[in-house]
Write an enzyme that holds these catalytic residues in place. Structure first.
Site, PDB file in Angstrom:
ATOM      1  CB  ILE A  14      -1.018   0.010   1.177  1.00  0.00           C
ATOM      2  CG1 ILE A  14      -2.096   1.060   0.944  1.00  0.00           C
ATOM      3  CG2 ILE A  14      -0.354   0.232   2.511  1.00  0.00           C
ATOM      4  CD1 ILE A  14      -2.934   0.834  -0.277  1.00  0.00           C
ATOM      5  CB  SER A  35      12.323   0.934   5.219  1.00  0.00           C
ATOM      6  OG  SER A  35      12.246  -0.463   5.199  1.00  0.00           O
ATOM      7  NE  ARG A  36       9.984  -3.785   9.239  1.00  0.00           N
ATOM      8  CZ  ARG A  36       9.542  -5.019   9.066  1.00  0.00           C
ATOM      9  NH1 ARG A  36       9.345  -5.783  10.114  1.00  0.00           N
ATOM     10  NH2 ARG A  36       9.313  -5.492   7.851  1.00  0.00           N
ATOM     11  CE1 TYR A  57       9.128   1.795   9.122  1.00  0.00           C
ATOM     12  CE2 TYR A  57       8.033   0.909  11.050  1.00  0.00           C
ATOM     13  CZ  TYR A  57       8.379   0.798   9.721  1.00  0.00           C
ATOM     14  OH  TYR A  57       7.980  -0.292   8.985  1.00  0.00           O
ATOM     15  CG  HIS A  78      -2.078   1.083  11.809  1.00  0.00           C
ATOM     16  ND1 HIS A  78      -3.274   0.895  11.165  1.00  0.00           N
ATOM     17  CD2 HIS A  78      -1.128   0.701  10.926  1.00  0.00           C
ATOM     18  CE1 HIS A  78      -3.051   0.415   9.943  1.00  0.00           C
ATOM     19  NE2 HIS A  78      -1.761   0.280   9.784  1.00  0.00           N
ATOM     20  CE  LYS A  96      -8.267  -1.280   5.334  1.00  0.00           C
ATOM     21  NZ  LYS A  96      -7.481  -2.356   4.653  1.00  0.00           N
ATOM     22  CG  ASP A 177      -7.149  -6.570   4.935  1.00  0.00           C
ATOM     23  OD1 ASP A 177      -6.141  -5.965   5.313  1.00  0.00           O
ATOM     24  OD2 ASP A 177      -7.407  -6.767   3.733  1.00  0.00           O
TER      25      ASP A 177
HETATM   26  N1  LIG Z   1      -6.256   1.457   1.624  1.00  0.00           N
HETATM   27  C1  LIG Z   1      -6.048   0.351   0.980  1.00  0.00           C
HETATM   28  O1  LIG Z   1      -6.493   0.162  -0.149  1.00  0.00           O
HETATM   29  C2  LIG Z   1      -5.204  -0.711   1.598  1.00  0.00           C
HETATM   30  C3  LIG Z   1      -4.780  -1.785   0.842  1.00  0.00           C
HETATM   31  C4  LIG Z   1      -3.939  -2.713   1.424  1.00  0.00           C
HETATM   32  C5  LIG Z   1      -3.580  -2.566   2.749  1.00  0.00           C
HETATM   33  N2  LIG Z   1      -4.034  -1.530   3.481  1.00  0.00           N
HETATM   34  C6  LIG Z   1      -3.631  -1.366   4.892  1.00  0.00           C
HETATM   35  O2  LIG Z   1      -2.268  -0.944   4.897  1.00  0.00           O
HETATM   36  C7  LIG Z   1      -1.548  -1.591   5.937  1.00  0.00           C
HETATM   37  C8  LIG Z   1      -0.346  -2.302   5.319  1.00  0.00           C
HETATM   38  O3  LIG Z   1      -0.790  -3.268   4.388  1.00  0.00           O
HETATM   39  P1  LIG Z   1       0.140  -3.795   3.171  1.00  0.00           P
HETATM   40  O4  LIG Z   1      -0.733  -4.677   2.377  1.00  0.00           O
HETATM   41  O5  LIG Z   1       0.822  -2.691   2.514  1.00  0.00           O
HETATM   42  O6  LIG Z   1       1.171  -4.680   3.990  1.00  0.00           O
HETATM   43  P2  LIG Z   1       2.587  -5.186   3.511  1.00  0.00           P
HETATM   44  O7  LIG Z   1       2.684  -5.214   2.037  1.00  0.00           O
HETATM   45  O8  LIG Z   1       2.879  -6.417   4.287  1.00  0.00           O
HETATM   46  O9  LIG Z   1       3.564  -4.032   4.014  1.00  0.00           O
HETATM   47  C9  LIG Z   1       3.615  -3.616   5.336  1.00  0.00           C
HETATM   48  C10 LIG Z   1       4.917  -2.866   5.575  1.00  0.00           C
HETATM   49  O10 LIG Z   1       4.920  -2.520   6.946  1.00  0.00           O
HETATM   50  C11 LIG Z   1       6.231  -2.552   7.455  1.00  0.00           C
HETATM   51  N3  LIG Z   1       6.301  -3.353   8.689  1.00  0.00           N
HETATM   52  C12 LIG Z   1       6.597  -2.893   9.904  1.00  0.00           C
HETATM   53  N4  LIG Z   1       6.601  -3.863  10.803  1.00  0.00           N
HETATM   54  C13 LIG Z   1       6.307  -4.995  10.158  1.00  0.00           C
HETATM   55  C14 LIG Z   1       6.205  -6.345  10.547  1.00  0.00           C
HETATM   56  N5  LIG Z   1       6.418  -6.750  11.812  1.00  0.00           N
HETATM   57  N6  LIG Z   1       5.881  -7.253   9.605  1.00  0.00           N
HETATM   58  C15 LIG Z   1       5.655  -6.882   8.339  1.00  0.00           C
HETATM   59  N7  LIG Z   1       5.774  -5.613   7.901  1.00  0.00           N
HETATM   60  C16 LIG Z   1       6.084  -4.674   8.815  1.00  0.00           C
HETATM   61  C17 LIG Z   1       7.119  -3.122   6.362  1.00  0.00           C
HETATM   62  O11 LIG Z   1       7.856  -2.049   5.795  1.00  0.00           O
HETATM   63  P3  LIG Z   1       9.418  -1.886   6.072  1.00  0.00           P
HETATM   64  O12 LIG Z   1       9.999  -3.253   5.921  1.00  0.00           O
HETATM   65  O13 LIG Z   1       9.837  -0.947   5.039  1.00  0.00           O
HETATM   66  O14 LIG Z   1       9.586  -1.351   7.456  1.00  0.00           O
HETATM   67  C18 LIG Z   1       6.159  -3.691   5.331  1.00  0.00           C
HETATM   68  O15 LIG Z   1       6.642  -3.566   4.041  1.00  0.00           O
HETATM   69  C19 LIG Z   1      -2.544  -2.493   6.639  1.00  0.00           C
HETATM   70  O16 LIG Z   1      -3.009  -1.878   7.813  1.00  0.00           O
HETATM   71  C20 LIG Z   1      -3.696  -2.653   5.641  1.00  0.00           C
HETATM   72  O17 LIG Z   1      -4.957  -2.821   6.251  1.00  0.00           O
HETATM   73  C21 LIG Z   1      -4.822  -0.601   2.927  1.00  0.00           C
END
Ligand SMILES: NC(=O)c1ccc[n+]([C@@H]2O[C@H](COP(=O)([O-])OP(=O)(O)OC[C@H]3O[C@@H](n4cnc5c(N)ncnc54)[C@H](OP(=O)(O)O)[C@@H]3O)[C@@H](O)[C@H]2O)c1
Length: 358
Positions: A14, A35-36, A57, A78, A96, A177
């Site tokens: 996202i 990023s981490r 962060y 969050h 969200k 989700d």
């Molecule tokens: N609005 C929308 O359309 C939409 C769509 C999808 C998701 N979302 C929301 O966005 C959020 C993230 O979803 P996503 O699909 O982008 O997830 P994702 O692809 O897994 O990415 C999450 C990112 O968060 C960071 N992170 C920090 N701590 C972590 C941990 N312990 N494990 C995994 N990642 C961690 C990582 O970035 P670093 O490695 O760079 O730190 C990772 O790349 C969720 O809350 C989801 O509900 C919203």
């Protein structure tokens, strides 16, 4: 107009979509990413031409040039991630669901209010032009009083216990989700429910893979909602009023088409009109017009989405920041909190507790 400088926390899927959304806003500049790990920050920075790439962060939120931070990490983080940014004096747009539960949401909201900083849940669906139109139609009374809402959001993901969607440690499950979308729609239209009940099918990892929700509102209105991460559903909504209905076509989270059917227009029965008017009507061939109106299934309204859709919520954040507003009237913080309370209430009925809540 002076540009607003954005920073993104997290580099997952996202985060990338949001970065692309910002590109379509001439008054926005993505200047930092955190990023981490340095390697992932640099990779993201290269992909989206971000000048400041940080390996933590904590370092991101210290960037003096950043005005607002978009939190794009999984939901269990969050609360801490938003607070980290707020404590550093940054405005925040948080993905969200806003947090894992209502207690966490309250903590973040209190922090923003104490620090007098802007904060908003990134419920992008609300800012899409078709949803703006839905609010206009409802205000005009286009379908009378709303009586019932049907809405769903479901897709079939491949089961993987380590994936964010299925992992309890990462806040997995359909309700948090995607269930938040139909719930947010119902909240936008009908406000706070007086009763919330639901059923869920919990999968092998213990998170809800599909859920069905029933909400009741003070005037007796009902919402029938569902969400799934292992079932493809229509992902659309219908708002039923006393004088017609509005269908919000798929995809509900980013709709570009509405159908409005207003019974008022088809209630005029020519056979019931006084005979003199009937005769004039037939002479003017109004019966043909009547037949045409009657056979119309509804009025389609097409409202194309410009950009990838995430630009609209970002534009609202920037509008608020420029106006000195601490929250958005379209997605207010008290409503975000109420939504989190409803999510808590539903999960409590299923005994779904996340590891960080134990
Ligand atoms: N609005 C929308 O359309 C939409 C769509 C999808 C998701 N979302 C929301 O966005 C959020 C993230 O979803 P996503 O699909 O982008 O997830 P994702 O692809 O897994 O990415 C999450 C990112 O968060 C960071 N992170 C920090 N701590 C972590 C941990 N312990 N494990 C995994 N990642 C961690 C990582 O970035 P670093 O490695 O760079 O730190 C990772 O790349 C969720 O809350 C989801 O509900 C919203």
């Amino acid at each position: 107009m002076e540009k607003i400088n954005w920073g993104i926390m997290g580099t997952g899927s996202i985060a990338g979509a949001f970065a692309r959304g910002l590109k379509s806003l001439p008054d926005a500049e993505l200047i930092a990413v955190g990023s981490r790990k340095q390697v992932t920050a640099d990779r993201f920075g290269k992909l989206y031409q971000v000048p400041h790439c940080y390996a933590s962060y904590e370092a991101l939120v210290q960037d003096q040039d950043v005005d607002v931070i978009y939190i794009a990490t999984p939901h269990p983080f969050h609360k801490d991630n938003s607070r980290l940014a707020l404590e550093a004096g940054k405005a925040v747009l948080c993905e969200k669901p806003f947090t894992l539960n209502a207690a966490e949401a309250e903590t973040v909201i209190n922090t923003a209010r104490q620090k007098q900083l802007f904060l908003m849940e990134a419920m992008w669906m609300r800012f899409i032009p078709a949803m703006v139109k839905v609010r206009e139609l409802l205000t005009e009374g286009a379908i009378g009083e709303i009586q019932m809402i049907k809405a769903d959001f479901g897709f079939r993901a491949t089961f993987d216990p380590h994936n964010r969607l299925f992992s309890p440690e990462l806040g997995g499950g359909a309700l948090l989700d995607v269930g938040i979308y139909p719930l947010s729609l119902a909240s936008m239209v009908l406000g706070k429910p007086i009763e919330a009940t639901g059923m869920a099918q919990l999968g092998p990892t213990g998170v809800d893979e599909q859920t069905a929700i029933l909400l009741k509102y003070p005037q007796g209105q009902l919402a029938l909602l569902s969400a799934a991460i292992r079932t493809d559903t229509l992902t659309e909504a219908v708002l039923f009023g006393t004088e017609g209905y509005i269908k919000i076509h798929n995809p509900l989270y980013r709709p570009n088409k509405l159908t409005v059917v207003c019974k008022r227009h088809t209630d005029i029965q020519p056979s019931r009109l006084p005979s003199i008017i009937k005769r004039i009507g037939y002479a003017l061939r109004l019966d043909k017009v009547w037949q045409q109106i009657k056979s119309q299934p509804g009025r389609d309204i097409k409202l194309p989405v410009q950009g990838n859709g995430y630009n609209y919520e970002a534009a609202e954040v920037m509008r608020c920041l420029r106006a000195g507003a601490l929250e958005s009237a379209i997605m207010p913080l008290d409503e975000t909190l109420t939504l989190m309370q409803t999510l808590d209430q539903l999960r409590a009925q299923w005994g779904l507790v996340y590891p960080s809540e134990v």
